[in-house]
Scaffold this motif. Structure first.
Motif, PDB file in Angstrom:
ATOM      1  N   GLY A 175      18.185  39.989 -24.698  1.00  0.00           N
ATOM      2  CA  GLY A 175      17.606  38.657 -24.779  1.00  0.00           C
ATOM      3  C   GLY A 175      16.614  38.426 -23.650  1.00  0.00           C
TER       4      GLY A 175
ATOM      5  N   PHE B  51      13.592  25.448 -19.187  1.00  0.00           N
ATOM      6  CA  PHE B  51      14.728  26.256 -19.630  1.00  0.00           C
ATOM      7  C   PHE B  51      15.835  26.246 -18.573  1.00  0.00           C
ATOM      8  CE2 PHE B  51      16.116  30.867 -20.657  1.00  0.00           C
ATOM      9  CZ  PHE B  51      17.033  30.433 -21.607  1.00  0.00           C
TER      10      PHE B  51
ATOM     11  N   TYR C 224      16.502  28.905 -15.555  1.00  0.00           N
ATOM     12  CA  TYR C 224      15.696  29.150 -14.352  1.00  0.00           C
ATOM     13  C   TYR C 224      16.427  28.779 -13.051  1.00  0.00           C
ATOM     14  CZ  TYR C 224      11.919  29.409 -17.876  1.00  0.00           C
ATOM     15  OH  TYR C 224      11.139  29.700 -18.967  1.00  0.00           O
TER      16      TYR C 224
ATOM     17  N   ASN D 135      10.478  24.634 -23.237  1.00  0.00           N
ATOM     18  CA  ASN D 135      11.783  24.162 -23.710  1.00  0.00           C
ATOM     19  C   ASN D 135      12.286  23.177 -22.657  1.00  0.00           C
ATOM     20  OD1 ASN D 135      14.420  23.851 -24.486  1.00  0.00           O
ATOM     21  ND2 ASN D 135      15.003  25.992 -24.235  1.00  0.00           N
TER      22      ASN D 135
ATOM     23  N   TYR E 276       8.968  30.887 -27.613  1.00  0.00           N
ATOM     24  CA  TYR E 276       8.653  30.158 -28.859  1.00  0.00           C
ATOM     25  C   TYR E 276       7.216  30.342 -29.313  1.00  0.00           C
ATOM     26  CZ  TYR E 276      12.998  27.907 -27.570  1.00  0.00           C
ATOM     27  OH  TYR E 276      14.301  27.673 -27.229  1.00  0.00           O
TER      28      TYR E 276
ATOM     29  N   SER F 207      15.252  36.175 -30.795  1.00  0.00           N
ATOM     30  CA  SER F 207      16.266  35.157 -31.093  1.00  0.00           C
ATOM     31  C   SER F 207      15.747  33.978 -31.895  1.00  0.00           C
ATOM     32  CB  SER F 207      16.861  34.609 -29.797  1.00  0.00           C
ATOM     33  OG  SER F 207      17.510  35.612 -29.070  1.00  0.00           O
ATOM     34  N   LYS F 208      14.503  33.601 -31.714  1.00  0.00           N
ATOM     35  CA  LYS F 208      14.044  32.336 -32.263  1.00  0.00           C
ATOM     36  C   LYS F 208      13.244  32.581 -33.554  1.00  0.00           C
ATOM     37  CE  LYS F 208      15.968  30.541 -28.569  1.00  0.00           C
ATOM     38  NZ  LYS F 208      15.433  30.606 -27.230  1.00  0.00           N
TER      39      LYS F 208
HETATM   40  C1  PLP Z   1      16.006  30.721 -26.030  1.00  0.00           C
HETATM   41  C2  PLP Z   1      15.135  30.933 -24.817  1.00  0.00           C
HETATM   42  C3  PLP Z   1      15.077  32.159 -24.149  1.00  0.00           C
HETATM   43  C4  PLP Z   1      16.003  33.288 -24.343  1.00  0.00           C
HETATM   44  O1  PLP Z   1      16.344  33.699 -25.481  1.00  0.00           O
HETATM   45  P1  PLP Z   1      17.222  35.009 -25.670  1.00  0.00           P
HETATM   46  O2  PLP Z   1      18.117  34.626 -26.773  1.00  0.00           O
HETATM   47  O3  PLP Z   1      17.937  35.309 -24.403  1.00  0.00           O
HETATM   48  O4  PLP Z   1      16.231  36.050 -25.997  1.00  0.00           O
HETATM   49  C5  PLP Z   1      14.211  32.331 -23.118  1.00  0.00           C
HETATM   50  N1  PLP Z   1      13.419  31.339 -22.723  1.00  0.00           N
HETATM   51  C6  PLP Z   1      13.449  30.146 -23.310  1.00  0.00           C
HETATM   52  C7  PLP Z   1      12.538  29.097 -22.834  1.00  0.00           C
HETATM   53  C8  PLP Z   1      14.324  29.900 -24.358  1.00  0.00           C
HETATM   54  O5  PLP Z   1      14.403  28.683 -24.886  1.00  0.00           O
END
Ligand code: PLP
Length: 379
Positions: A112, A138, A141, A186, A216, A245-246
């Motif tokens: 991830g 996020f 951080y 995010n 994203y 993931s997204k």
């Molecule tokens: C969801 C997300 C990630 C991480 O997603 P993984 O599932 O770990 O790949 C990274 N950065 C932001 C801003 C996110 O919203």
């Protein structure tokens, strides 16, 4: 509510995570400052209901199940899980390098994009150092900064919910080691433009690591959005994060990647957990890149739903920030918790940031319609 037995078990688990650092009930001596690390608050799941269909729109997941060919790839890989995965995820690295037309030496895959945030911070920052990031952004951080013993330096978003890159640049000191830039951000959905990123990178010292988190980016359709991949081709201190993931809908398998010039990419491999990316995740990610066109059609459909939601909510008189992601942001201030409770009651589990606002993932059209109806009650 949890019953007595479950509560007892949960209490035990909590000791080693939440308050382990300050526990005086025995156990090892832990690192000072561990109790400062905020816990990651994941999006909640809806409570099971018999009276209506519930929707989880709290974690920015993709509402579409995996494509048949992706499921077949996972099933085929399942036959060999007695073996360790390829530690270098060689085939996936090759597929990503081809997809972005970059050398394989510049691709790092991990469990991830969140793992790559940790790997980046561990590679560059330690006690006495500083990590700058926009806030709110996020959740990981500040956690990542604390985990490597560095000082978190949050910089408030502007009144329009965007990165204040000028303020972030003024916060750079001789001990700044890492700067996170999140575009689309995010939870606000706002983007950094190409002009803004270019100007910012010119202001950042060449020895400070800049992580451009594009988790994203596939949902962004404005033409002036910053190109993080191009930025890391130009700057050896810049890396870009992407995730399966997204947009690709593989959140449950845990696989993402970074692109960076070879020396930085090598540093990211050094701070990785060995064998992190499973063979199932690697197979699914390769199959997803092969079905890229079909997956991007889903992404376009979700972006279309996003625009429909924003237009309908604005038509009802709500002030909605423009979003380039698969979620929208409503700054509700003191009404946040109550509105989130109303959504829960209506079977829609959204992400609330108490006192600030709510983030709602673009989901199935029925979930989006339900949200529009609920938000109309805010007027
Ligand atoms: C969801 C997300 C990630 C991480 O997603 P993984 O599932 O770990 O790949 C990274 N950065 C932001 C801003 C996110 O919203």
């Amino acid at each position: 509510m949890v019953n007595g037995t479950a509560k007892g078990a949960a209490g035990c688990a909590a000791k080693s995570t939440d308050d382990g650092a300050t526990s005086d009930a025995g156990g090892p001596r832990l690192r000072p400052g561990l109790d400062l690390i905020p816990g990651y608050r994941a999006g909640r799941r809806p409570e099971p209901r018999t009276d209506l269909i519930t929707y989880k729109v709290s974690s920015n997941e993709n509402p579409y199940p995996p494509l048949p060919r992706v499921r077949e790839a996972i099933a085929a890989a399942a036959a060999e899980v007695n073996r360790y995965p390829d530690p270098g995820s060689t085939q996936l690295v090759a597929a990503i390098a081809a997809h972005h037309d970059v050398p394989e030496t510049d691709v790092v895959v991990a469990t991830g994009a969140v793992a790559l945030c940790y790997q980046a911070a561990h590679a560059a920052a330690g006690p006495g150092d500083e990590v700058i990031y926009p806030w709110r952004s996020f959740e990981a951080y500040p956690i990542v900064a604390h985990v490597c013993g560095a000082k978190p330096v949050p910089v408030a978003l502007t009144a329009t919910e965007e990165h204040d890159l000028e303020a972030m640049a003024t916060m750079i000191t001789p001990v700044t080691r890492v700067i996170f830039v999140c575009t689309p951000n995010n939870p606000t959905g706002t983007v950094v433009t190409e002009a803004q990123l270019t100007a910012f990178l010119a202001a950042v010292p060449a020895d400070v690591l800049v992580v451009v988190d594009e988790a994203y980016i596939e949902f962004a359709d404005r033409t002036d959005v910053a190109d993080g991949v191009a930025a890391c081709r130009r700057h050896p201190n810049v890396m870009v994060l992407r995730t399966f993931s997204k947009a690709y809908g593989l959140a449950g398998l845990r696989v993402g990647y970074a692109l960076a010039q070879a020396p930085l990419a090598q540093a990211l491999r050094k701070t990785a957990l060995p064998f992190g990316v499973s063979s199932l995740a690697e197979a699914a990610a390769i199959a997803s890149l092969a079905d890229h066109t079909e997956l991007m059609q889903r992404v376009a459909d979700l972006a279309g739903e996003r625009e429909r939601m924003i237009a309908e909510l604005r038509a009802r008189g709500l002030a909605i920030t423009e979003s380039q992601a698969n979620f929208i942001w409503l700054r509700l201030g003191g009404r946040t918790a109550e509105f989130s409770r109303c959504c829960d009651e209506a079977g829609l589990t959204i992400r609330a940031f108490p006192g600030e606002g709510v983030r709602v993932t673009i989901g199935e059209p029925a979930a989006n319609d339900r949200f529009i109806e609920l938000a109309a009650t805010l007027i």
